[in-house]
Design a protein around this motif. Structure first.
Motif, PDB file in Angstrom:
ATOM      1  N   MET A  51       0.855  -1.172   0.000  1.00 43.38           N
ATOM      2  CA  MET A  51       0.000   0.000   0.000  1.00 43.38           C
ATOM      3  C   MET A  51       0.902   1.237   0.000  1.00 43.38           C
ATOM      4  N   THR A  52       0.574   2.194  -0.849  1.00 42.97           N
ATOM      5  CA  THR A  52       1.369   3.418  -0.906  1.00 42.97           C
ATOM      6  C   THR A  52       0.953   4.371   0.216  1.00 42.97           C
ATOM      7  N   GLN A  53       1.784   5.364   0.445  1.00 42.43           N
ATOM      8  CA  GLN A  53       1.445   6.385   1.440  1.00 42.43           C
ATOM      9  C   GLN A  53       0.157   7.094   1.045  1.00 42.43           C
ATOM     10  N   GLN A  54      -0.018   7.343  -0.238  1.00 41.63           N
ATOM     11  CA  GLN A  54      -1.223   8.018  -0.716  1.00 41.63           C
ATOM     12  C   GLN A  54      -2.463   7.168  -0.461  1.00 41.63           C
ATOM     13  N   GLN A  55      -2.366   5.874  -0.730  1.00 42.19           N
ATOM     14  CA  GLN A  55      -3.503   4.984  -0.503  1.00 42.19           C
ATOM     15  C   GLN A  55      -3.857   4.923   0.984  1.00 42.19           C
ATOM     16  N   LEU A  56      -2.849   4.827   1.839  1.00 36.27           N
ATOM     17  CA  LEU A  56      -3.092   4.801   3.280  1.00 36.27           C
ATOM     18  C   LEU A  56      -3.712   6.118   3.729  1.00 36.27           C
ATOM     19  N   ALA A  57      -3.169   7.219   3.256  1.00 44.95           N
ATOM     20  CA  ALA A  57      -3.708   8.530   3.623  1.00 44.95           C
ATOM     21  C   ALA A  57      -5.170   8.654   3.214  1.00 44.95           C
ATOM     22  N   ASP A  58      -5.496   8.179   2.015  1.00 43.63           N
ATOM     23  CA  ASP A  58      -6.883   8.230   1.543  1.00 43.63           C
ATOM     24  C   ASP A  58      -7.804   7.415   2.447  1.00 43.63           C
ATOM     25  N   LYS A  59      -7.355   6.223   2.844  1.00 42.65           N
ATOM     26  CA  LYS A  59      -8.174   5.373   3.712  1.00 42.65           C
ATOM     27  C   LYS A  59      -8.368   5.985   5.086  1.00 42.65           C
ATOM     28  N   VAL A  60      -7.341   6.677   5.581  1.00 44.87           N
ATOM     29  CA  VAL A  60      -7.409   7.258   6.919  1.00 44.87           C
ATOM     30  C   VAL A  60      -8.087   8.630   6.892  1.00 44.87           C
ATOM     31  N   GLY A  61      -8.077   9.273   5.720  1.00 46.03           N
ATOM     32  CA  GLY A  61      -8.718  10.576   5.599  1.00 46.03           C
ATOM     33  C   GLY A  61      -7.800  11.746   5.918  1.00 46.03           C
ATOM     34  N   ILE A  62      -6.506  11.583   5.614  1.00 44.92           N
ATOM     35  CA  ILE A  62      -5.533  12.655   5.821  1.00 44.92           C
ATOM     36  C   ILE A  62      -4.691  12.797   4.558  1.00 44.92           C
ATOM     37  N   LYS A  63      -3.821  13.787   4.524  1.00 42.29           N
ATOM     38  CA  LYS A  63      -2.939  13.993   3.379  1.00 42.29           C
ATOM     39  C   LYS A  63      -1.727  13.075   3.491  1.00 42.29           C
ATOM     40  N   PHE A  64      -1.182  12.666   2.350  1.00 42.26           N
ATOM     41  CA  PHE A  64      -0.065  11.730   2.384  1.00 42.26           C
ATOM     42  C   PHE A  64       1.169  12.333   3.042  1.00 42.26           C
ATOM     43  N   GLN A  65       1.278  13.665   3.018  1.00 47.54           N
ATOM     44  CA  GLN A  65       2.408  14.311   3.680  1.00 47.54           C
ATOM     45  C   GLN A  65       2.402  14.025   5.177  1.00 47.54           C
TER      46      GLN A  65
END
Length: 99
Positions: A1-15
């Motif tokens: 899972m990429t940082q972007q995908q994880l961020a999307d699932k959690v509801g935050i920005k990938f940064q």
């Protein structure tokens, strides 16, 4: 899972995920819960390998509710809606088992 995908699932920005990963920002217990849910792992996954003997655990003596902070915590806990309260309870149990 990429940082972007994880961020999307959690509801935050990938940064923000990057900042957690590098240790630039601390991660809150609730955010750790969200990440464990998004990754499909138990929250205890993040505590594997910790030596419980290295932590000092104090016995609780006397009436716990005589402590003002403990009483405030209990009152706040019961003010939380039941579904969220159950998740908080599960999180506290996992964290106390890991301590």
């Amino acid at each position: 899972m990429t940082q972007q995908q994880l961020a999307d699932k959690v509801g935050i920005k990938f940064q923000q995920i990057q900042k957690y990963e590098t240790g630039m920002n601390r991660i809150s217990a609730s955010r750790l819960w969200d990440i464990s849910d998004a990754l499909g792992v138990p929250i205890s996954f993040f505590f594997e390998g910790l030596d419980a003997r290295s932590h000092v655990v104090e016995e609780i003596d006397g009436d716990i509710l005589a402590d003002k902070e403990a009483l405030m915590l209990v009152r706040s806990y019961y003010a939380i809606p039941e579904a969220q309260r159950r998740r908080l309870f599960d999180l506290a149990k996992v964290l106390s088992d890991a301590a």
